[in-house]
Design a protein around this motif. Sequence first.
Motif, PDB file in Angstrom:
ATOM      1  N   THR A 253       0.825  -1.210   0.000  1.00 42.04           N
ATOM      2  CA  THR A 253       0.000   0.000   0.000  1.00 42.04           C
ATOM      3  C   THR A 253       0.855   1.253   0.000  1.00 42.04           C
ATOM      4  O   THR A 253       0.582   2.211  -0.737  1.00 42.04           O
ATOM      5  N   VAL A 254       1.888   1.269   0.839  1.00 38.22           N
ATOM      6  CA  VAL A 254       2.770   2.437   0.902  1.00 38.22           C
ATOM      7  C   VAL A 254       3.454   2.658  -0.447  1.00 38.22           C
ATOM      8  O   VAL A 254       3.503   3.789  -0.964  1.00 38.22           O
ATOM      9  N   GLU A 255       3.981   1.604  -1.038  1.00 32.92           N
ATOM     10  CA  GLU A 255       4.677   1.738  -2.327  1.00 32.92           C
ATOM     11  C   GLU A 255       3.725   2.220  -3.424  1.00 32.92           C
ATOM     12  O   GLU A 255       4.064   3.127  -4.202  1.00 32.92           O
ATOM     13  N   GLU A 256       2.539   1.625  -3.499  1.00 28.71           N
ATOM     14  CA  GLU A 256       1.591   2.012  -4.553  1.00 28.71           C
ATOM     15  C   GLU A 256       1.115   3.448  -4.372  1.00 28.71           C
ATOM     16  O   GLU A 256       0.960   4.186  -5.359  1.00 28.71           O
ATOM     17  N   THR A 257       0.893   3.857  -3.120  1.00 27.40           N
ATOM     18  CA  THR A 257       0.432   5.221  -2.861  1.00 27.40           C
ATOM     19  C   THR A 257       1.488   6.241  -3.249  1.00 27.40           C
ATOM     20  O   THR A 257       1.189   7.253  -3.904  1.00 27.40           O
ATOM     21  N   LEU A 258       2.735   5.999  -2.860  1.00 28.75           N
ATOM     22  CA  LEU A 258       3.804   6.941  -3.197  1.00 28.75           C
ATOM     23  C   LEU A 258       4.053   6.979  -4.703  1.00 28.75           C
ATOM     24  O   LEU A 258       4.270   8.056  -5.281  1.00 28.75           O
ATOM     25  N   ASN A 259       4.016   5.818  -5.345  1.00 28.49           N
ATOM     26  CA  ASN A 259       4.225   5.791  -6.801  1.00 28.49           C
ATOM     27  C   ASN A 259       3.114   6.523  -7.544  1.00 28.49           C
ATOM     28  O   ASN A 259       3.341   7.098  -8.613  1.00 28.49           O
ATOM     29  N   SER A 260       1.899   6.493  -6.980  1.00 28.55           N
ATOM     30  CA  SER A 260       0.786   7.199  -7.624  1.00 28.55           C
ATOM     31  C   SER A 260       0.990   8.717  -7.604  1.00 28.55           C
ATOM     32  O   SER A 260       0.415   9.438  -8.430  1.00 28.55           O
ATOM     33  N   GLN A 261       1.809   9.191  -6.655  1.00 28.87           N
ATOM     34  CA  GLN A 261       2.039  10.629  -6.528  1.00 28.87           C
ATOM     35  C   GLN A 261       3.104  11.155  -7.488  1.00 28.87           C
ATOM     36  O   GLN A 261       3.283  12.367  -7.607  1.00 28.87           O
ATOM     37  N   ILE A 262       3.816  10.269  -8.145  1.00 29.32           N
ATOM     38  CA  ILE A 262       4.847  10.735  -9.099  1.00 29.32           C
ATOM     39  C   ILE A 262       4.460  10.435 -10.541  1.00 29.32           C
ATOM     40  O   ILE A 262       5.282  10.586 -11.444  1.00 29.32           O
ATOM     41  N   LEU A 263       3.219  10.003 -10.738  1.00 31.19           N
ATOM     42  CA  LEU A 263       2.753   9.790 -12.100  1.00 31.19           C
ATOM     43  C   LEU A 263       2.788  11.106 -12.866  1.00 31.19           C
ATOM     44  O   LEU A 263       2.358  12.146 -12.374  1.00 31.19           O
ATOM     45  N   GLY A 264       3.279  11.086 -14.064  1.00 32.28           N
ATOM     46  CA  GLY A 264       3.367  12.303 -14.870  1.00 32.28           C
ATOM     47  C   GLY A 264       4.643  13.085 -14.664  1.00 32.28           C
ATOM     48  O   GLY A 264       4.873  14.084 -15.375  1.00 32.28           O
ATOM     49  N   MET A 265       5.457  12.692 -13.696  1.00 27.30           N
ATOM     50  CA  MET A 265       6.746  13.358 -13.463  1.00 27.30           C
ATOM     51  C   MET A 265       7.818  12.587 -14.237  1.00 27.30           C
ATOM     52  O   MET A 265       8.197  11.479 -13.842  1.00 27.30           O
ATOM     53  N   ASP A 266       8.291  13.159 -15.330  1.00 35.36           N
ATOM     54  CA  ASP A 266       9.238  12.464 -16.203  1.00 35.36           C
ATOM     55  C   ASP A 266      10.557  12.195 -15.484  1.00 35.36           C
ATOM     56  O   ASP A 266      11.038  13.035 -14.698  1.00 35.36           O
ATOM     57  N   ASP A 267      11.142  11.034 -15.781  1.00 35.97           N
ATOM     58  CA  ASP A 267      12.462  10.650 -15.249  1.00 35.97           C
ATOM     59  C   ASP A 267      12.510  10.660 -13.718  1.00 35.97           C
ATOM     60  O   ASP A 267      13.563  10.931 -13.126  1.00 35.97           O
TER      61      ASP A 267
END
Length: 333
Positions: A253-267
């Motif tokens: 849950t922690v990993e998926e939540t944090l990864n969802s916050q960087i969607l659209g941020m290139d590189d």
Amino acid sequence: MLPNFLGVQELDAQQRSKVYDELSSASHPDFDFFFMVGLSAIIATFGLLLNNVAVIIGAMLVAPLLSPVLSLSLGAIYGDFYLFARALEAEVKGILLAIIVATMLTLLAPGAESTYEILIRTSPTPFDLIVALAAGAAGAYAFSKERLSATLPGIAIATAVLPPLATIGIGLGLHRFDIAGGAILLFLANLIAIVVASAIIFWLLGFGPRFSKIQEAETMNRLRISFILLILISVPLVYLMVNALNEEALRTTVEETLNSQILGMDDTTITSIHYEEIDGVLHVEATILTPEPLTSSDSVRFQNALENVLKRPVAFELDVVRLTVYNVEAEPS
């Protein structure tokens, strides 16, 4: 007699006598027994330290520790104190020898550290108990049936009596008492499950008392005690399994939540995530590699996202590693 619901065919007197003699001989605490225990402990210890599955399996095949466990069951069913006491002596001394050998080798091995094969033997679950029950039943049945003797090496691997002992020694040698403690629990679970399952099989094969109601009652009491021990040892296994499942669910849950916050941020990637609970608050630390300038407001955004999903207070620390990207265009030919 215990009702034979499985339809297991009882052995005749001659067959029972042969099984008794073979198990009694294999469980004798003599030089040969301890020599093989020592050698198997050496093999298992280095197999675990080298993270080598094949070597660990070899140690299981060499170790003679299964026979005394089966003799304990047979002695309890028969009410044979001499067989029980001798098997107990062999098993206890063999256990201590294996742990001492593994501890000494770990202390002497340069750069010894925990490996995957070591760590998986420190978090037993009820599934390990089920495997040990099946393996114990298979061991007693195969030992009693001469035509099934070819399956005994496979059963020795399934029962896995020695690797937890070597893991205990490694944990002590590394001063990692969490490793030693987890391995002790796994060994006790295996031991109790094998004793219970093999005792039932021996009973069904006709090894129990036949004429004395008093002896039969005493044997049933010993079986009840074994079942109680089995239930008691299963409690911490269930607890550990539930904790492991909850920990895995939290990590995901922690990993998926944090990864969802960087969607659209290139590189941009999250390179590491660490978390622990302190006084009811989940402390999360994440390291992000990104070419974009992040501010404290981004850290608050991550924290709010975690609290909304987890429904609990979260303290969040964001470590940002700035990434510089250079794009070089190909020159026209």
